[in-house]
Scaffold this motif. Structure first.
Motif, short mmCIF file in Angstrom:
data_model
loop_
_atom_site.label_atom_id
_atom_site.label_comp_id
_atom_site.label_asym_id
_atom_site.label_seq_id
_atom_site.Cartn_x
_atom_site.Cartn_y
_atom_site.Cartn_z
N ARG A 108 3.99 -22.72 88.57
CA ARG A 108 3.88 -23.83 87.83
C ARG A 108 3.29 -23.41 86.53
N CYS A 115 -1.81 -28.52 80.24
CA CYS A 115 -1.35 -28.00 81.74
C CYS A 115 -1.38 -26.56 81.91
N LEU A 127 4.98 -25.45 83.34
CA LEU A 127 4.98 -26.87 83.00
C LEU A 127 5.52 -27.38 81.56
N GLU A 183 6.51 -31.05 78.92
CA GLU A 183 6.46 -32.60 79.01
C GLU A 183 7.92 -33.07 78.85
N PRO A 217 4.85 -39.57 81.84
CA PRO A 217 3.51 -39.14 82.12
C PRO A 217 2.89 -37.78 82.66
N ARG A 218 3.86 -37.57 83.44
CA ARG A 218 3.47 -36.27 84.38
C ARG A 218 4.19 -35.03 84.00
N PRO A 219 3.71 -33.81 83.85
CA PRO A 219 4.59 -32.73 83.51
C PRO A 219 5.62 -32.18 84.64
N GLN A 220 6.64 -31.64 84.11
CA GLN A 220 7.76 -31.09 84.98
C GLN A 220 7.82 -29.53 84.97
N LEU A 263 -0.21 -32.27 76.10
CA LEU A 263 0.10 -32.09 77.66
C LEU A 263 0.28 -31.04 78.05
#
Ligand code: SF4
Ligand code: SF4
Ligand code: FES
Ligand code: FES
Lengths: 561, 163
Positions: free
Chosen positions: A67, A124, A70, A72, A98-101, A120
């Motif tokens: 992870r 993260c 991460l 945006e 809205p959520r990170p990848q 963001l």
């Protein structure tokens, strides 16, 4: 970058076929074009930037577990008729998620938005760093990875200075013996599974795994089994942290003291590209150097560990000459003058020469010149056959058999028998041995003792040196300049990482000086000059210089030898 | 390692494998369950045997066995006391119930794993939510379910049935 026809890797995420279509992506506010199918880690790289990552490796399957990468992500806004909404500049508007990848598992598509530096994304990264360090023992001061540890580097670059973790850390095995060359410290392991995937996917030797659950996850082998693969040490390079360490190298030297020199491995005909890590006169390690045409990013353990003879106590450090049956140290001037004048007293028919497939092209070229000038009729190299494998190791254990043939010094060992009988019959009275032991080539100690003159050029004692009249101390592969041709006909360069010990000299200089002491030939002062005169004479090398060979070598066409 | 299985049992294993025509490896969990049903626990030999049968390295069977707490590496006692420790029960006194059961049965060992009494009669172990959170703390003894096990008397009472 173009991909070689048969890659040795099951995955080459970083290498896109030449005809890959491009897509438009919005990268940190800028519209750019990149090959479709690249993932976001690679897109970042293609822009000369860096998205931190641990588990992603371009030669392994994507596992997306750390992870760290991460970012945006956004996709083009669509209107009711599924057409992209355009902004004032006619560019698609992007709807940000809205959520990170994770970047490593996200392949770019048309119109995608990527932000790697937004609040963001930055946040993260910081959070992930904190999680990764929760159970970490923070023993960096005694960790061998320090200086090349991604955990240390990213923690200082992307993490926060302090830990908020006040609970007890989980204890795990600190120095578990994974195999004959590797130790694992499971407390430092971040469970990226690179080692496991390498063993499974590249080596097809699926012996590593993760036992236990959650915070107790532990990378290990099945009890009683070992990771003893011939390529096991590549996992030490792959491991982003100090979990996997090489038994040979650990605690020997801080990596920031190492001088890095680009060269090649000379333990077999593959000629894997390596980086020599040395400090002062000592080589501490070899690590593979990326060359997709030869070894990709790997090398075998045998080649990697074959460096300790270079710092052996027994290395010759001064020229030796035999007086009344004993070898005495002497000066180069003396040894060359004596050896040269003794050699001149024999006719070409009385001299034999045993050269080596471990010599560089430059050395072989000078050897051939000497052979021609002295009209030596019997000469050869010692062939060395071993067990190759499907991956890197070649069955030819000489690193430069092709060079020896190309430069006319090798007869593939066919002359060795004739040399032997020549010595037995007394026809051969003088022998030059270059970087070999004549007893390995089938000559007995008695036969050697019959010879009136033995000149030995080599780096350490052996039966030949024992019988020799002159010992000319020479250089190991990390101590010399030159080139070799691997079994696939690729000419590659060796670079000098450090000087040979004592008065020992680079072999090409010894041969040059021996030649001028014997036949008077000279005029060569640098290795570049030498290469130039060689390429002028040898059609396969025409037009090449050491400079042009570069760090990655040049493929020769060797159809006609 | 030599292991002799009844033909019936081996047939059962082979049959389970046929459910996964694409990759034998997927049969690992079903095989482990069958094994534990038959022998009560997963021995080292079992891991080797199943790995060989599924043509994977033994480490990959060990991974599963150590991942899932329901797989046991050692034989357990005659009676298996499973104490729920998920949130509601934890708040409702699961740790006390577990300690009490350990005391009453003489079970020994690390609380994180199965604790067995020296006479082999009882094994006390934590498990996750047994889906009766309103009546915490709850536990199962063998296949029977008990609620509100909140005193030593109650625990003693229960154990009488399991001698
Ligand atoms: S030992 Fe290293 S390479 Fe292997 S999983 Fe752990 S951190 Fe990754
Ligand atoms: S495969 Fe050959 S060239 Fe490559 S590292 Fe091993 S011994 Fe050296
Ligand atoms: S590099 Fe993407 S999740 Fe590890
Ligand atoms: S928490 Fe114990 S039964 Fe749900």
């Amino acid at each position: 970058m173009s991909m070689s026809k048969t890659s040795i890797n099951p995955f080459n995420h970083d290498v896109m076929p030449d005809n890959t279509p491009l897509v438009n992506v919005n990268y940190n506010g800028k519209w750019i074009q990149v090959p479709k199918g690249l993932n976001v880690v690679e897109v970042t790289q293609s822009q000369g930037e860096f998205l931190p990552h641990y588990c992603y490796h371009e030669k392994l399957s994507i596992s997306g577990n750390c992870r760290m990468c991460l970012f945006e992500m956004g996709m083009p806004k669509m209107d009711a008729s599924r057409q992209p909404v355009l902004d004032a500049n006619g560019k698609p508007e992007i709807a940000w998620m809205p959520r990170p990848q994770i970047g490593c598992a996200t392949n770019v598509t048309e119109g995608m938005g990527i932000r790697t530096n937004s609040p963001l994304a930055v946040d993260c990264r910081k959070g992930v760093m904190e999680f990764l360090l929760i159970n970490h023992p923070l023993d960096c001061p005694i960790c061998d990875q320090a200086g090349e540890c991604k955990l240390q580097e990213y923690a200082s670059e992307y993490g926060s200075g302090e830990s908020r973790f006040v609970e007890d850390k989980i204890k795990k095995p600190k120095h578990f013996d994974l195999g004959k060359n590797i130790v694992i410290d499971d407390e430092r392991c971040i469970l990226c599974t690179r080692c496991i995937r390498f063993a499974r996917e590249v080596l097809d030797d699926d012996v590593l795994g993760i036992v236990n659950r959650g915070g107790n996850n532990t990378v290990t082998c099945h009890p009683g089994k070992h990771f003893d693969n011939e390529y096991s040490l590549n996992t030490v390079d792959l491991c982003p942290v100090g979990a996997l360490t090489s038994k040979d190298f650990r605690f020997k030297m801080r990596v920031w003291f190492l001088k890095e020199t680009k060269s090649i491995c000379t333990s077999c005909g593959t000629g894997c590209n390596v980086t020599i890590g040395s400090r002062e006169q000592t080589v501490y390690r070899l690590t593979p150097r990326h060359n997709e045409e030869v070894n990709s990013q790997w090398m075998c353990d045998t080649g990697r560990l074959n460096i300790h003879y270079l710092s052996g106590e027994d290395r010759f450090t001064r020229p030796l000459s035999r007086v009344k049956g004993e070898l005495y140290e002497t000066s180069w001037e003396d040894v060359l003058r004596q050896a040269g004048s003794r050699l001149k007293t024999f006719s070409g028919k009385q001299i034999s020469l045993l050269a080596s497939g471990r010599m560089t092209n430059e050395e072989l070229f000078l050897t051939k010149t000497l052979i021609d000038e002295l009209q030596v009729s019997l000469y050869d190299i010692l062939p060395r056959q071993g067990q190759g494998d499907k991956f890197l190791r070649s069955a030819d254990l000489n690193p430069n058999s092709i060079g020896a043939s190309l430069l006319g010094v090798s007869n593939d060992g066919k002359n060795l028998q004739a040399i032997k009988s020549g010595i037995q019959s007394g026809d051969i009275r003088a022998l030059l041995v270059l970087q070999e032991d004549a007893t390995e080539a089938g000559l007995s100690v008695e036969e050697l003792s019959k010879l009136e003159l033995i000149i030995y050029v080599g780096l350490a004692p052996n039966a030949t040196a024992k019988a020799a009249h002159f010992v000319l101390p020479s250089a190991g592969f990390t101590e010399k300049h030159g080139s070799m041709i691997n079994v696939k006909g690729r000419v590659q360069r060796l670079n000098q990482a450090h000087l040979p010990p004592g008065r020992a000299m680079d072999d090409w200089e010894i041969l040059r000086d021996l030649r001028s002491a014997t036949t008077g030939g000279n005029g060569i002062h640098t290795i570049e000059d030498l290469f130039r005169s060689m390429s002028a004479k040898v059609p396969a090398l025409a037009g090449l210089t050491l400079n042009k060979i570069g760090d990655h070598g040049v493929q020769l066409s060797l159809t006609a030898k | 390692m030599s292991i002799s299985l009844t033909p019936d049992f081996e047939k059962k294993l082979d049959e389970a494998i046929t459910h996964y025509p694409v990759s034998k490896r997927s049969a690992a969990l079903p095989l482990l369950h069958l094994w534990q049903e038959q022998f009560g626990y997963i021995s080292d030999e079992a891991i080797e045997f199943i790995a060989k049968k599924l043509e994977v390295q033994s480490i990959h069977i060990l991974e599963l066995v150590t991942f899932y707490p329901m797989f046991r590496r050692e034989p357990i006692g005659k009676h298996h006391i499973k104490v729920c420790r998920t949130l509601s029960c934890a708040l409702g006194g699961a740790h006390e119930a577990h300690a009490c059961m350990k005391k009453l049965t003489g079970a020994q060992g690390d609380d994180h794993g199965p604790c067995t009494s020296p006479d082999g009669k009882y094994t006390v172990e934590y498990v996750e939510c047994l889906a009766s959170c309103g009546t915490a703390p709850v536990m199962m003894i063998n296949e029977e379910f008990y609620e509100n096990v909140n005193s030593e008397e109650k625990a003693k009472e229960l154990l009488k049935k399991y001698q």
